[in-house]
Design an enzyme around this catalytic site. Sequence first.
Site, PDB file in Angstrom:
ATOM      1  N   ASP A  13       0.852  -1.186   0.000  1.00 44.52           N
ATOM      2  CA  ASP A  13       0.000   0.000   0.000  1.00 44.52           C
ATOM      3  C   ASP A  13       0.888   1.236   0.000  1.00 44.52           C
ATOM      4  OD1 ASP A  13      -2.715  -0.913   0.041  1.00 44.52           O
ATOM      5  OD2 ASP A  13      -2.364  -1.663   2.063  1.00 44.52           O
ATOM      6  N   ARG A  69      -7.887  10.067   1.446  1.00 40.12           N
ATOM      7  CA  ARG A  69      -7.206   9.102   0.569  1.00 40.12           C
ATOM      8  C   ARG A  69      -7.647   9.275  -0.878  1.00 40.12           C
ATOM      9  NH1 ARG A  69      -8.650   3.453   2.748  1.00 40.12           N
ATOM     10  NH2 ARG A  69      -7.069   2.759   1.232  1.00 40.12           N
ATOM     11  N   LYS A 113      -8.162   1.488  -6.981  1.00 37.15           N
ATOM     12  CA  LYS A 113      -9.006   0.860  -5.953  1.00 37.15           C
ATOM     13  C   LYS A 113      -9.973   1.897  -5.387  1.00 37.15           C
ATOM     14  CE  LYS A 113      -5.445   1.562  -2.402  1.00 37.15           C
ATOM     15  NZ  LYS A 113      -4.467   0.911  -1.507  1.00 37.15           N
ATOM     16  N   HIS A 114     -11.131   1.474  -4.872  1.00 34.65           N
ATOM     17  CA  HIS A 114     -11.626   0.140  -4.566  1.00 34.65           C
ATOM     18  C   HIS A 114     -12.905  -0.059  -5.376  1.00 34.65           C
ATOM     19  CE1 HIS A 114      -9.452   1.888  -1.136  1.00 34.65           C
ATOM     20  NE2 HIS A 114      -9.005   0.662  -0.900  1.00 34.65           N
ATOM     21  N   HIS A 152     -13.049  -2.487   6.748  1.00 30.90           N
ATOM     22  CA  HIS A 152     -12.148  -3.265   7.592  1.00 30.90           C
ATOM     23  C   HIS A 152     -12.913  -3.865   8.777  1.00 30.90           C
ATOM     24  CE1 HIS A 152      -9.366  -0.609   5.446  1.00 30.90           C
ATOM     25  NE2 HIS A 152      -8.458  -1.543   5.632  1.00 30.90           N
ATOM     26  N   ASP A 161      -9.271  -6.767  -2.105  1.00 29.87           N
ATOM     27  CA  ASP A 161      -8.726  -6.059  -0.966  1.00 29.87           C
ATOM     28  C   ASP A 161      -8.340  -7.135   0.059  1.00 29.87           C
ATOM     29  OD1 ASP A 161      -7.959  -4.038   0.770  1.00 29.87           O
ATOM     30  OD2 ASP A 161      -9.822  -2.902   0.562  1.00 29.87           O
TER      31      ASP A 161
END
Length: 529
Positions: A87, A157, A187-188, A200, A273
Amino acid sequence: MAPYQATLPRLDALSLEEKIGQLVFVRIGSNLPPIVTASDDEARVAELIGRRPIGGLLLFNGVWPEVAESLRRLQERSRWPLLVGADLERGAGQQLAGLTVFPHAAALDRSGDGAAEAAHAVAAATATEARSAGVSWLLGPVADVNTNPNNPIIATRAFAPTPDRAAELAAAWVAGAQSAGGLATAKHFPGHGDTDQDSHAELPLVTKTDEQIRRDELTPFRAAIDAGAAAIMTAHIVCPALDPSRKPATFSAPMLRGLLREELGFDGVICSDSLLMEGAKTNFASEGEMAAAAVAAGVDVLLDVADPPATIEHLGGEVDAGRLPEETINAAAERVLRMKAKALGAGEAAEPSDTPRALAVRVATAAVERRSPAAERFVLDGKRSLVAVLLKPFELPTDPPRQPLADELEKLSASASYFEFGPEPQEEQVAKAVEAAAAAEQVLVAVIAKPAAWHAFGLNDAQESLVKRLLDLPGEVAIASLGVPTVLERFADSAPKFCTYSDAPVSQAALVQTLFAAHSAPSWLHAQR
């Protein structure tokens, strides 16, 4: 450093187990407890490689240049070349300590007409530095559109809150990374920007219509594909408009084989992921079952597999039982081998230079934004007393003893006092900070408001109360967000407000330079080499 020394096998020369192994990527190193550097994790991974064929590694917490030698030894131990990814949304230094850490993607958007050029340069620098350590696969850029201010995991991000701008910068990042021999990953998919849950920790639901998703979320992915992205990473999110069965994208054939492959025409590698995330593990009894569902849906690379031997064995059993066609394994393995061939063909990586660090300073400085009228005339004076109070939404075991902001302020203010608080500020220390701030001629309140996996986002009630107490003090009190600007909306515009769009060390230094109206590069930049 060349990324590989071995020769790639032909697909027809591999056994079923070896072909399945090419799809399996294993974590090396960890930033989460128990913390371990990638080099300290070398022996464990070497033992695994000796027992089972795997396709590559997902690197965390490397230290450059030692990690380059660890990866070289692992490559020599592996029968076939390993593809090493990490990452690296914020530069090679995000996972390779000693290399450059850039501000978050949102900071690039603040470069105005030069943002695309800056994104291209940042990505090229990231790829060059990463490849010097043996990391060819860049798990970036984020191609999500930051449309939901309550999103706890995308936010800064993402490049931008609008599809066209996010697309422009994502495409520039892809092109920049791959111009320097890196393999970029958008991504994503199909878009994590408009969620208010962290995949997550749970399984987010996207409630947009098919039309809205295609208009808003898919635009940057189309641009990344057109720019030649080597890979697309799936999101562990549910999009009923795209798949009425409500399977998460990672396990959805309509989204991966239908939308991404057939409609958007993507023929590169589709990677999951992390399969350690709760959004992936929902509804599966075992990792092997989860992996089989992902591959059946169209995933080529299984990222962050916890138990490779058991997962490889389960996938082999699914093929033997006729539940998973071997042709599906063959197609995925062939794509992985093609991507490895690209890495092999990139040749020697250049040695890191000081240039990326100067670029990081320029990006960070351009991103510092005045967010209220009072900020236009606010300047700190090094000859007057100063108290700085920094608040963090969470604390990590990898955090420094104090944030870089403290050192930067002390370099320009002989009388600066610094207080730092986590999510549970103790009243005794709060009282000391408020007392010191009340007696100071200048006060700076800084808030870290950034996304992080498995962690809180933004201020909690106790922290917000402390900020309001400080802003109510007489005298000159300013507040800065080291992250999203929306956290500033909770406070009156009568206060000078600033936003850096990132808490990266270079962004904290850029804030200090701006507040003191100094224009020299921060001294910490020259001390890291």
